[in-house]
Every structure is written in C-alpha cells, then in structure tokens.
Design a protein around this motif. Structure first.
Motif, PDB file in Angstrom:
ATOM      1  N   GLU A 149       5.137  12.075  -7.524  1.00  0.00           N
ATOM      2  CA  GLU A 149       5.082  11.188  -6.190  1.00  0.00           C
ATOM      3  C   GLU A 149       4.093  11.469  -5.233  1.00  0.00           C
ATOM      4  O   GLU A 149       3.590  10.384  -4.627  1.00  0.00           O
ATOM      5  CB  GLU A 149       6.670  11.211  -5.821  1.00  0.00           C
ATOM      6  N   LEU A 150       4.077  12.591  -4.973  1.00  0.00           N
ATOM      7  CA  LEU A 150       3.086  13.234  -3.760  1.00  0.00           C
ATOM      8  C   LEU A 150       1.669  12.738  -4.186  1.00  0.00           C
ATOM      9  O   LEU A 150       1.114  12.198  -3.164  1.00  0.00           O
ATOM     10  CB  LEU A 150       3.255  14.668  -3.652  1.00  0.00           C
ATOM     11  N   TYR A 173       1.406   9.151  -3.924  1.00  0.00           N
ATOM     12  CA  TYR A 173       1.261   8.674  -2.343  1.00  0.00           C
ATOM     13  C   TYR A 173      -0.130   8.865  -1.715  1.00  0.00           C
ATOM     14  O   TYR A 173      -0.610   8.136  -1.090  1.00  0.00           O
ATOM     15  CB  TYR A 173       2.098   9.581  -1.600  1.00  0.00           C
ATOM     16  N   TYR A 174      -0.936   9.892  -2.462  1.00  0.00           N
ATOM     17  CA  TYR A 174      -2.256  10.152  -2.023  1.00  0.00           C
ATOM     18  C   TYR A 174      -3.307   9.220  -2.455  1.00  0.00           C
ATOM     19  O   TYR A 174      -4.012   8.858  -1.780  1.00  0.00           O
ATOM     20  CB  TYR A 174      -2.705  11.406  -2.565  1.00  0.00           C
ATOM     21  N   ARG A 193      -1.151   5.763  -0.492  1.00  0.00           N
ATOM     22  CA  ARG A 193      -0.707   5.715   0.781  1.00  0.00           C
ATOM     23  C   ARG A 193       0.320   4.655   1.179  1.00  0.00           C
ATOM     24  O   ARG A 193       0.498   4.133   1.992  1.00  0.00           O
ATOM     25  CB  ARG A 193      -1.915   5.469   1.799  1.00  0.00           C
ATOM     26  N   ALA A 194       1.244   4.422  -0.030  1.00  0.00           N
ATOM     27  CA  ALA A 194       2.373   3.879   0.243  1.00  0.00           C
ATOM     28  C   ALA A 194       3.692   4.389   0.031  1.00  0.00           C
ATOM     29  O   ALA A 194       3.863   5.346  -0.830  1.00  0.00           O
ATOM     30  CB  ALA A 194       2.291   2.536  -0.749  1.00  0.00           C
ATOM     31  N   LYS A 195       4.712   3.900   0.536  1.00  0.00           N
ATOM     32  CA  LYS A 195       6.301   4.760   0.477  1.00  0.00           C
ATOM     33  C   LYS A 195       6.555   4.643  -1.004  1.00  0.00           C
ATOM     34  O   LYS A 195       6.333   3.600  -1.856  1.00  0.00           O
ATOM     35  CB  LYS A 195       7.112   3.505   0.998  1.00  0.00           C
ATOM     36  N   PRO A 196       6.976   5.566  -1.479  1.00  0.00           N
ATOM     37  CA  PRO A 196       7.461   5.952  -3.000  1.00  0.00           C
ATOM     38  C   PRO A 196       8.515   4.779  -3.141  1.00  0.00           C
ATOM     39  O   PRO A 196       9.393   4.711  -2.572  1.00  0.00           O
ATOM     40  CB  PRO A 196       8.068   7.491  -2.852  1.00  0.00           C
ATOM     41  N   TRP A 248       9.959   5.633  -6.338  1.00  0.00           N
ATOM     42  CA  TRP A 248      10.867   6.747  -7.037  1.00  0.00           C
ATOM     43  C   TRP A 248      10.921   6.272  -8.495  1.00  0.00           C
ATOM     44  O   TRP A 248      11.594   7.005  -9.257  1.00  0.00           O
ATOM     45  CB  TRP A 248      12.057   6.793  -6.374  1.00  0.00           C
ATOM     46  N   CYS A 296      -0.789   0.856  -6.653  1.00  0.00           N
ATOM     47  CA  CYS A 296      -1.611   1.493  -5.929  1.00  0.00           C
ATOM     48  C   CYS A 296      -3.019   1.129  -6.114  1.00  0.00           C
ATOM     49  O   CYS A 296      -3.984   1.340  -5.620  1.00  0.00           O
ATOM     50  CB  CYS A 296      -1.657   3.058  -5.784  1.00  0.00           C
TER      51      CYS A 296
END
Length: 376
Positions: free
Chosen positions: A274-275, A278-279, A282-285, A287, A344
């Motif tokens: 998940e991290l 995000y990198y 750059r959006a909210k996870p 899950w 993404c």
C-alpha cells in the motif's frame, strides 16, 4: 525522462549512501539494542520520505521498494544485531551498503564440520572443492542462477509485451491485465538479476537468486515461500513471522501460532505494498491491495492444514496443481491487486517512460552516429 527527475534521482541516492555511511559508523560505535535503534530511527524516517522526491514509475517504484521497504527492515533488524547486515561482524563498508540498499541476499555457506578421522589438517584444494560443492548444492536447492539465454528470452518477451500495448484498443481489457502480470514478472526478474550481477561482479559475493520459476508453483506455500521474490520472503521472516510466532506459541500452541504468524506476515507485506502504491499514485489507499494479501494470508494456512490432514494419501496431479495455483493468484490479482494499480495509471505511465527512453536513445543516435541513422 525529464532532467529534473534525473537530478532528483541522483540527489535521493546520494542521500541514501550518506545515510548508510552514518549507519555503518553507528554499528561500529554503538552496541545493538535500544540506543542503536534510536540512532537508526531518523534514517528510517528519512528513507520513508525520500521516494516522495521521485515521480517516475521505474525510478520511484524501485527506490521505494529497495529503500522505504527493504532497507528500512534491514536497518531495524540491524539495530538489534539481527538480519543480513549482522551476519558478518567484520562486514566491509562496501558490502554493508550493497546489502542494505539493494534487494540482494548473500549466499551463506555453512561451516565445515570438524574432521573426526584423526587428521588435523586438510588439503587446501580439497577444502576449496568442498566449499564449491556446498555452494552449488545451496544454489540448486534455492533455485539455480539462470543462463544469459534465459534472461535474453525474457527480455525479448518483455519487449513484445510492451510493444503489444500499442494495440491496446484492439485487445480485451482482461488480456491487457494478463499482459501486466507478465510485464511485472519479466521486469522484476530481469532488473533484480542485472542488479545482482553487477554487485556479484564488483564484490565477488555469491548471491541467492531472487525468483525460482514462480509459474511452476504447485501451491500457495510453494509460490510465496520458495519461488516469488525470495528477498522479500527472507526479510519478512525475521521482521514479522518469527516474532509473531514466538509471541503467540506460548498462548495458543505452535500450530495455531503458525497460522497467526503467516497472516501477520501477509499483513505487513500488504501495508508495504500500500505504501509503494501511494508513492506511485500519491492517492488515498483503497485497501484493495491489503485485502488481496490478507486473502492469501488466510488461504495459505488453510492449505497447510489440508496438506497435513491428507498427509499424502491423496494428491492432485502436478500440472493441475500449477494451473490451480497460478489461476488463483491471477484471479485474485485481477479482483483486488490490479484495480489500484490501474487507478494510479502505473501501466500507462510506464509505457510513456519507455517511449521517452526510446526517443532519447534515438536522438543520441542521431547526434553521435549520424551516418548510421541517415540510412535508416
């Protein structure tokens, strides 16, 4: 790729090397324990922030994988005198940096048993030969290093997969997703093998292979434990599996603790994925990736329990085991893993980066070899 991204890449990796220099010195001056952990924690936090300086899929993705995930886990183990950075108390600076920031694992040759036949010394050539035999046995048990032809074939297949994206308007979306599966595997296998080859050439270290033909897996245990991205498997065991197993076995017994440890390990892996997502975006996870790994974290202990219950009395033919295993991984990947991957726009951005590299090489070719390109 823009010049600004290249500049950011150099700045990030210079910061990484400087930080690991500090950690190497800390390891020589401060004993393992809480004090060393407190000294290492600022570097762990820095490594979590550095990938935010990069926006490209390839530079940002591989930096987040190598540094924010693997290097940080290795440094946390290092703080307590464990993990790959502490296997050799006299580790050199170059080896420390290489093992810390690159996804490699040094092949450990077990020490020779003492000679019991009354002779105090062995012939040096015989000892060297024994070490060589041990090395080959260990490599073969973990999966042999592939030949150049093997990687050349995978490189050609990767190029064909990338080229097929130009016709994505005429290909069913699920086929494109299947191509993404091959793309991820071929890219990771080739990239990690190239990286390991460079480190092996420069340092002379014998390294364990990163992949062991995951498409031949006969079970989820085989896929995750012995074939897919083995560097991650080896670092998750001491950082997650072993502590959870040790903590739980005294309360619920080893058999139940093993299932909890497996699930906990998959949860840790899920959070790190998940991290990385995000990198990349750059959006909210959402899950979904977490649910993908938790699903496999539940299915794997169930599979192990069923194997114990059957105890070899009944077995599915091996080809069918492979089809069911890979089919389950791909199907659950389509359901839970790929939606955030596509959200993404990782695939589209990767293709754009390939096109940018191709244009750069073409311009460089025109600049340095104009007599060749004038005839094309």
């Amino acid at each position: 790729m823009e010049d600004g991204e290249m500049y950011s890449m150099m700045k990030v990796w210079l910061s990484i090397f400087a930080s690991l220099t500090y950690c190497y010195i800390i390891g020589k001056m401060i004993p393992k324990g809480v004090t060393r952990l407190l000294c290492v924690l600022p570097i762990v936090c820095l490594f979590l922030l550095l990938p935010l300086e990069l926006t490209s899929i390839h530079f940002g993705g591989m930096t987040s994988f190598c540094v924010a995930w693997l290097a940080n886990f290795k440094l946390l183990l290092f703080a307590f005198g464990k993990g790959p950075l502490c296997l050799d108390p006299k580790i050199s600076f170059g080896r420390f940096v290489s093992v810390a920031c690159f996804p490699i694992k040094v092949l450990q040759i077990p020490p020779q048993k003492p000679n019991l036949n009354g002779h105090g010394h062995e012939n040096q050539a015989q000892k060297s030969n024994l070490n060589g035999q041990d090395r080959q046995k260990l490599i073969s048990r973990r999966g042999p290093h592939k030949s150049f032809l093997n990687y050349a074939t995978k490189g050609l297949l990767l190029a064909m997969v990338v080229a097929s994206y130009d016709y994505s308007d005429y290909i069913h979306p699920k086929i494109i997703w299947l191509l993404y599966c091959f793309h991820i595997y071929f890219f990771l296998d080739i990239f990690l093998a190239m990286l390991a080859s460079v480190v092996r050439t420069l340092s002379g270290l014998e390294l364990e292979p990163q992949f062991n033909d995951p498409y031949l897996s006969t079970s989820l245990q085989d896929f995750w434990g012995r074939r897919w991205n083995l560097m991650v498997t080896s670092i998750l065991r001491p950082i997650a599996y072993d502590p959870i197993l040790y903590t739980c076995k005294n309360f619920i017994g080893r058999r139940w603790a093993q299932g909890i440890a497996i699930l906990g390990t998959f949860l840790v892996s899920a959070l790190m994925h998940e991290l990385i997502f995000y990198y990349l975006g750059r959006a909210k996870p959402t899950w979904e990736v977490t649910w993908f790994f938790l699903l496999h974290g539940v299915c794997l202990p169930v599979e192990i329990t069923l194997k114990r219950a059957v105890n070899g009395r009944w077995q599915i033919p091996r080809p069918m085991q492979t089809i069911l295993t890979i089919g389950f991984v791909i199907a659950t990947g389509f359901w839970l893993f790929f939606p955030p991957f596509l959200a993404c726009k990782a695939g589209v951005r990767a293709i754009e980066e390939y096109a940018a590299v191709r244009e750069y090489l073409k311009e460089a070719g025109h600049a340095y070899f104009p007599w060749i390109f004038q005839q094309i």
